[in-house]
Design a protein around this motif. Structure first.
Motif, short mmCIF file in Angstrom:
data_model
loop_
_atom_site.label_atom_id
_atom_site.label_comp_id
_atom_site.label_asym_id
_atom_site.label_seq_id
_atom_site.Cartn_x
_atom_site.Cartn_y
_atom_site.Cartn_z
N LYS A 217 0.67 -0.94 -0.06
CA LYS A 217 -0.03 0.19 0.00
C LYS A 217 0.78 1.61 -0.08
CE LYS A 217 -3.87 -2.67 0.13
NZ LYS A 217 -4.45 -2.03 -1.04
N MET A 218 2.04 1.83 1.02
CA MET A 218 2.71 2.20 0.76
C MET A 218 3.13 2.74 -0.65
SD MET A 218 4.80 1.55 4.21
CE MET A 218 5.54 3.11 4.11
N ASP A 219 3.46 1.47 -1.13
CA ASP A 219 4.30 1.52 -3.16
C ASP A 219 3.37 1.91 -3.70
OD1 ASP A 219 6.71 0.81 -1.98
OD2 ASP A 219 6.72 -1.21 -2.65
N GLN A 220 2.79 2.07 -3.77
CA GLN A 220 0.59 2.15 -4.52
C GLN A 220 0.45 3.76 -3.93
OE1 GLN A 220 -2.57 0.05 -3.67
NE2 GLN A 220 -1.27 -1.83 -4.48
N MET A 221 0.99 4.27 -2.52
CA MET A 221 0.39 5.37 -2.13
C MET A 221 1.40 6.35 -2.90
SD MET A 221 -0.85 5.48 1.05
CE MET A 221 -2.40 4.30 1.92
N GLU A 222 3.45 5.81 -2.64
CA GLU A 222 4.21 6.56 -3.52
C GLU A 222 3.41 6.63 -4.64
OE1 GLU A 222 6.93 4.19 -1.90
OE2 GLU A 222 7.30 5.87 -0.11
N GLN A 223 3.01 5.92 -5.79
CA GLN A 223 3.10 6.19 -7.12
C GLN A 223 1.69 6.74 -7.40
OE1 GLN A 223 3.22 2.00 -8.79
NE2 GLN A 223 4.95 1.92 -8.00
N GLY A 224 0.91 7.79 -6.11
CA GLY A 224 -0.55 8.49 -6.87
C GLY A 224 -1.19 7.46 -6.14
N VAL A 225 -1.57 6.35 -5.87
CA VAL A 225 -2.61 5.47 -5.78
C VAL A 225 -2.88 5.40 -5.01
CG1 VAL A 225 -3.40 3.32 -6.61
CG2 VAL A 225 -1.39 4.28 -8.28
N PHE A 226 -4.00 5.59 -4.79
CA PHE A 226 -5.21 5.27 -2.79
C PHE A 226 -6.51 5.18 -2.82
CE2 PHE A 226 -6.64 7.07 0.76
CZ PHE A 226 -5.55 6.35 1.80
N LYS A 227 -7.04 4.24 -2.47
CA LYS A 227 -8.52 4.68 -2.89
C LYS A 227 -9.01 4.47 -1.89
CE LYS A 227 -11.48 0.34 -2.63
NZ LYS A 227 -12.25 -0.78 -2.05
N PRO A 228 -10.07 5.54 -1.29
CA PRO A 228 -10.52 6.09 -0.19
C PRO A 228 -10.35 5.07 0.80
CG PRO A 228 -11.58 7.08 -1.94
CD PRO A 228 -10.98 6.23 -2.90
N ILE A 229 -10.56 5.48 2.28
CA ILE A 229 -10.29 4.44 3.49
C ILE A 229 -11.96 4.94 3.47
CG2 ILE A 229 -9.87 4.30 5.44
CD1 ILE A 229 -7.81 4.77 4.90
N GLU A 230 -12.77 3.60 3.90
CA GLU A 230 -14.81 3.52 4.51
C GLU A 230 -14.80 3.73 5.51
OE1 GLU A 230 -16.35 0.44 3.00
OE2 GLU A 230 -15.79 0.18 0.75
N VAL A 231 -14.91 4.40 6.25
CA VAL A 231 -15.03 5.22 7.00
C VAL A 231 -16.73 5.00 7.58
CG1 VAL A 231 -12.79 6.60 7.46
CG2 VAL A 231 -14.80 7.62 7.06
N CYS A 232 -17.06 5.61 9.25
CA CYS A 232 -18.05 5.43 9.46
C CYS A 232 -18.21 6.87 10.43
CB CYS A 232 -19.04 4.66 9.80
SG CYS A 232 -18.58 3.56 11.39
N HIS A 233 -18.96 6.99 11.08
CA HIS A 233 -19.00 8.16 11.84
C HIS A 233 -19.52 7.73 13.51
CE1 HIS A 233 -17.75 12.57 12.07
NE2 HIS A 233 -18.22 12.57 11.46
N GLN A 234 -19.78 6.66 13.87
CA GLN A 234 -20.56 6.19 14.72
C GLN A 234 -19.96 4.71 15.23
OE1 GLN A 234 -24.54 5.68 14.85
NE2 GLN A 234 -24.54 7.75 15.22
N LYS A 235 -19.36 3.84 15.97
CA LYS A 235 -18.57 2.86 15.91
C LYS A 235 -19.63 1.86 15.93
CE LYS A 235 -15.76 -0.10 19.28
NZ LYS A 235 -14.84 -0.01 19.90
N PRO A 236 -18.94 0.86 14.81
CA PRO A 236 -19.37 -0.41 13.92
C PRO A 236 -20.61 -1.28 15.60
CG PRO A 236 -17.88 -0.15 13.06
CD PRO A 236 -17.88 0.65 13.75
N VAL A 237 -21.42 -1.57 15.35
CA VAL A 237 -22.38 -2.54 15.94
C VAL A 237 -22.36 -4.33 16.22
CG1 VAL A 237 -23.56 -0.60 17.64
CG2 VAL A 237 -24.52 -2.88 15.85
N VAL A 238 -22.35 -4.30 14.58
CA VAL A 238 -21.92 -5.46 15.02
C VAL A 238 -20.37 -6.02 14.05
CG1 VAL A 238 -22.73 -7.86 13.87
CG2 VAL A 238 -24.23 -5.94 14.42
#
Length: 121
Positions: A50-71
Motif C-alpha cells: 500500500k505504501m508503494d502504491q501511495m508513493e505512485q499516487g494510487v490511493f483508494k479512499p478508506i471506508e469509514v463511518c461516524h459511529q462505532k459499528p455494533v456488529v
C-alpha cells in the motif's frame, strides 16, 4: 488545481472527502475484514504494498463511518448477540470499516490528511 479537483469531486460524491489522519480510529474488532492475523509478516507485506502504491499516487479512499459499528467480526453469526441501538449522534472522529492497511501505510508515510469515503452502518 488540486483545490478545484477536490471541489469537483466533492460535488460528484459528497461522501468522499479528506480528513485529518488524527481523526481516524482503527476498528480492530472488525479483524480488518481480512483472513489473516495482524500484525504478521503477511500484514507487513500488505502495508508495504500500500505504501508503494501511495508513493505512485494510487490511493483508494478508506471506508469509514461516524459511529462505532455494533456488529463486529467477532460477534457476527453469534445468535445470542443482540446489538444495542445506536444513539444516532455522530462522533468527532471516524471508524475504519475497510482500509486498515491503507491507514497504517499513510501513517508510516507521514501523511496528515487522507481521502475517506463515509458510509452508513
Amino acid at each position: 488545481m488540486k483545490t478545484l479537483l477536490y471541489q469537483w469531486k466533492k460535488h460528484l460524491n459528497e461522501s468522499v472527502f479528506y480528513v485529518s489522519i488524527d481523526q481516524i480510529v482503527p476498528t480492530e474488532e472488525l479483524g480488518h475484514g481480512k483472513d489473516h492475523d495482524c500484525p504478521s509478516e503477511e500484514c507487513e507485506r500488505k502495508i508495504q504494498s500500500k505504501m508503494d502504491q501511495m508513493e505512485q499516487g494510487v490511493f483508494k479512499p478508506i471506508e469509514v463511518c461516524h459511529q462505532k459499528p455494533v456488529v463486529t467480526a467477532k460477534l457476527q453469526g453469534d445468535p445470542s448477540f443482540e446489538p444495542a441501538p445506536k444513539s444516532g449522534q455522530d462522533e468527532s472522529f471516524y471508524y475504519v470499516l475497510n482500509g486498515h492497511h491503507r491507514l497504517e501505510a499513510a501513517k508510516r508515510l507521514g501523511m496528515n490528511k487522507i481521502l475517506v469515503k463515509r458510509v452508513q452502518t
